[in-house]
Design a protein around this motif. Structure first.
Motif, mmCIF file in Angstrom:
data_model
loop_
_atom_site.group_PDB
_atom_site.id
_atom_site.type_symbol
_atom_site.label_atom_id
_atom_site.label_comp_id
_atom_site.label_asym_id
_atom_site.label_seq_id
_atom_site.Cartn_x
_atom_site.Cartn_y
_atom_site.Cartn_z
ATOM 1 N N PRO A 1 0.837 -1.202 0.000
ATOM 2 C CA PRO A 1 0.000 0.000 0.000
ATOM 3 C C PRO A 1 0.875 1.256 0.000
ATOM 4 N N TYR A 2 0.356 2.310 -0.587
ATOM 5 C CA TYR A 2 1.055 3.590 -0.633
ATOM 6 C C TYR A 2 0.022 4.689 -0.775
ATOM 7 N N ALA A 3 0.498 5.922 -0.761
ATOM 8 C CA ALA A 3 -0.392 7.061 -0.957
ATOM 9 C C ALA A 3 0.264 8.033 -1.928
ATOM 10 N N LEU A 4 -0.561 8.785 -2.615
ATOM 11 C CA LEU A 4 -0.073 9.824 -3.524
ATOM 12 C C LEU A 4 -0.478 11.183 -2.977
ATOM 13 N N LEU A 5 0.514 12.017 -2.779
ATOM 14 C CA LEU A 5 0.306 13.384 -2.339
ATOM 15 C C LEU A 5 0.391 14.255 -3.584
ATOM 16 N N SER A 6 -0.636 15.041 -3.834
ATOM 17 C CA SER A 6 -0.671 15.857 -5.047
ATOM 18 C C SER A 6 -0.985 17.303 -4.705
ATOM 19 N N ALA A 7 -0.411 18.208 -5.491
ATOM 20 C CA ALA A 7 -0.698 19.637 -5.370
ATOM 21 C C ALA A 7 -1.394 20.069 -6.652
ATOM 22 N N LEU A 8 -2.553 20.728 -6.494
ATOM 23 C CA LEU A 8 -3.350 21.161 -7.642
ATOM 24 C C LEU A 8 -3.581 22.659 -7.576
ATOM 25 N N ASP A 9 -3.436 23.323 -8.726
ATOM 26 C CA ASP A 9 -3.692 24.768 -8.750
ATOM 27 C C ASP A 9 -5.193 25.033 -8.735
ATOM 28 N N ALA A 10 -5.569 26.291 -8.775
ATOM 29 C CA ALA A 10 -6.978 26.689 -8.678
ATOM 30 C C ALA A 10 -7.833 26.139 -9.820
ATOM 31 N N PHE A 11 -7.209 25.756 -10.930
ATOM 32 C CA PHE A 11 -7.940 25.234 -12.083
ATOM 33 C C PHE A 11 -7.913 23.707 -12.139
ATOM 34 N N GLY A 12 -7.322 23.067 -11.115
ATOM 35 C CA GLY A 12 -7.251 21.614 -11.076
ATOM 36 C C GLY A 12 -6.032 21.041 -11.762
ATOM 37 N N GLY A 13 -5.141 21.913 -12.244
ATOM 38 C CA GLY A 13 -3.915 21.441 -12.884
ATOM 39 C C GLY A 13 -2.925 20.943 -11.835
ATOM 40 N N GLN A 14 -2.284 19.830 -12.138
ATOM 41 C CA GLN A 14 -1.343 19.246 -11.188
ATOM 42 C C GLN A 14 -0.022 20.010 -11.196
ATOM 43 N N LEU A 15 0.365 20.481 -10.014
ATOM 44 C CA LEU A 15 1.631 21.184 -9.843
ATOM 45 C C LEU A 15 2.753 20.228 -9.446
ATOM 46 N N ALA A 16 2.411 19.234 -8.651
ATOM 47 C CA ALA A 16 3.405 18.277 -8.177
ATOM 48 C C ALA A 16 2.704 17.042 -7.662
ATOM 49 N N GLN A 17 3.477 15.933 -7.583
ATOM 50 C CA GLN A 17 2.959 14.705 -7.006
ATOM 51 C C GLN A 17 4.115 13.930 -6.391
ATOM 52 N N ALA A 18 3.864 13.340 -5.242
ATOM 53 C CA ALA A 18 4.895 12.564 -4.561
ATOM 54 C C ALA A 18 4.263 11.314 -3.969
ATOM 55 N N ARG A 19 5.012 10.236 -4.009
ATOM 56 C CA ARG A 19 4.563 8.987 -3.381
ATOM 57 C C ARG A 19 4.998 9.010 -1.923
ATOM 58 N N VAL A 20 4.047 8.731 -1.016
ATOM 59 C CA VAL A 20 4.329 8.746 0.418
ATOM 60 C C VAL A 20 3.782 7.464 1.052
ATOM 61 N N ALA A 21 4.137 7.271 2.312
ATOM 62 C CA ALA A 21 3.655 6.102 3.044
ATOM 63 C C ALA A 21 2.134 6.163 3.192
ATOM 64 N N PRO A 22 1.472 5.005 3.246
ATOM 65 C CA PRO A 22 0.008 5.010 3.359
ATOM 66 C C PRO A 22 -0.487 5.577 4.687
ATOM 67 N N ASN A 23 0.376 5.662 5.677
ATOM 68 C CA ASN A 23 -0.027 6.228 6.970
ATOM 69 C C ASN A 23 0.373 7.699 7.103
ATOM 70 N N PHE A 24 0.744 8.334 5.999
ATOM 71 C CA PHE A 24 1.088 9.754 5.988
ATOM 72 C C PHE A 24 -0.112 10.564 6.464
ATOM 73 N N LYS A 25 0.123 11.471 7.392
ATOM 74 C CA LYS A 25 -0.958 12.310 7.925
ATOM 75 C C LYS A 25 -0.914 13.666 7.232
ATOM 76 N N LEU A 26 -1.945 13.954 6.453
ATOM 77 C CA LEU A 26 -2.027 15.238 5.764
ATOM 78 C C LEU A 26 -2.664 16.261 6.692
ATOM 79 N N THR A 27 -1.888 17.294 7.014
ATOM 80 C CA THR A 27 -2.391 18.412 7.815
ATOM 81 C C THR A 27 -2.128 19.688 7.044
ATOM 82 N N LYS A 28 -2.776 20.753 7.467
ATOM 83 C CA LYS A 28 -2.567 22.050 6.819
ATOM 84 C C LYS A 28 -1.098 22.472 6.954
ATOM 85 N N ALA A 29 -0.511 22.252 8.136
ATOM 86 C CA ALA A 29 0.893 22.626 8.371
ATOM 87 C C ALA A 29 1.830 21.850 7.452
ATOM 88 N N ARG A 30 1.587 20.560 7.265
ATOM 89 C CA ARG A 30 2.443 19.748 6.390
ATOM 90 C C ARG A 30 2.276 20.174 4.937
#
Length: 173
Positions: A131-160
């Motif tokens: 198992p894994y997770a994909l962390l993605s950054a999307l601009d205001a129009f839904g365009g992908q700015l970046a993507q990174a593979r992270v551990a499935p237990n990665f905790k997404l917070t506003k600070a992170r």
């Protein structure tokens, strides 16, 4: 003459699309519109239960108590109204389950950057072996700015998410 062992329960699963379209309307078994309702003996007491199985699914979507007939021994027969109500209820159970699973596997956080608003999403891929997770950054129009593979237990917070954006969407920590 050969004797074949009796089966415990009939197998209603099929890979034949023509068989799936077959409509059955019996007192204890209805099959219609991709659903099968089957009245069964309640294992917990002397009563009856009904199970709703969506075609192609191995497990019932819904199992619930069923009303006794007038003789107080046998179950009340299935009818159109009961079947339609059961389909509606079982469909709602499946819909809620899908929503809950989606909420567990998908997170979204919005952050502000120097270049505008960015949505950071985390999508968990529940692979049985890796198992894994994909962390993605999307601009205001839904365009992908970046993507990174992270551990499935990665905790997404506003600070992170803000730290990842400030780092230019480089390595995720």
């Amino acid at each position: 003459m050969t004797d074949s062992p009796p089966s415990a329960a009939p197998d209603f699963s099929t890979d034949d699309p023509a068989a799936e379209a077959e409509v059955i309307q019996e007192a204890r078994l209805w099959r219609k519109d991709g659903w099968t309702a089957r009245v069964i003996k309640n294992e917990d007491d002397d009563g009856w239960a009904v199970e709703m199985i969506k075609d192609g699914e191995p497990e019932p979507a819904l199992v619930g108590p069923w009303t006794m007939g007038r003789d107080k021994k046998n179950p009340k027969p299935l009818d159109t109204s009961a079947f339609n109500t059961l389909v509606k209820t079982a469909s709602e159970v499946l819909r809620r389950h899908e929503q809950q699973l989606r909420a567990l596997l998908h997170k979204r956080v919005s952050v502000q950057t120097a270049n505008g608003d960015v949505d950071v999403t985390l999508d968990i891929v529940p692979d049985e072996y890796e198992p894994y997770a994909l962390l993605s950054a999307l601009d205001a129009f839904g365009g992908q700015l970046a993507q990174a593979r992270v551990a499935p237990n990665f905790k997404l917070t506003k600070a992170r998410a803000e730290a990842w954006a400030e780092d230019g969407f480089g390595r995720v920590e």
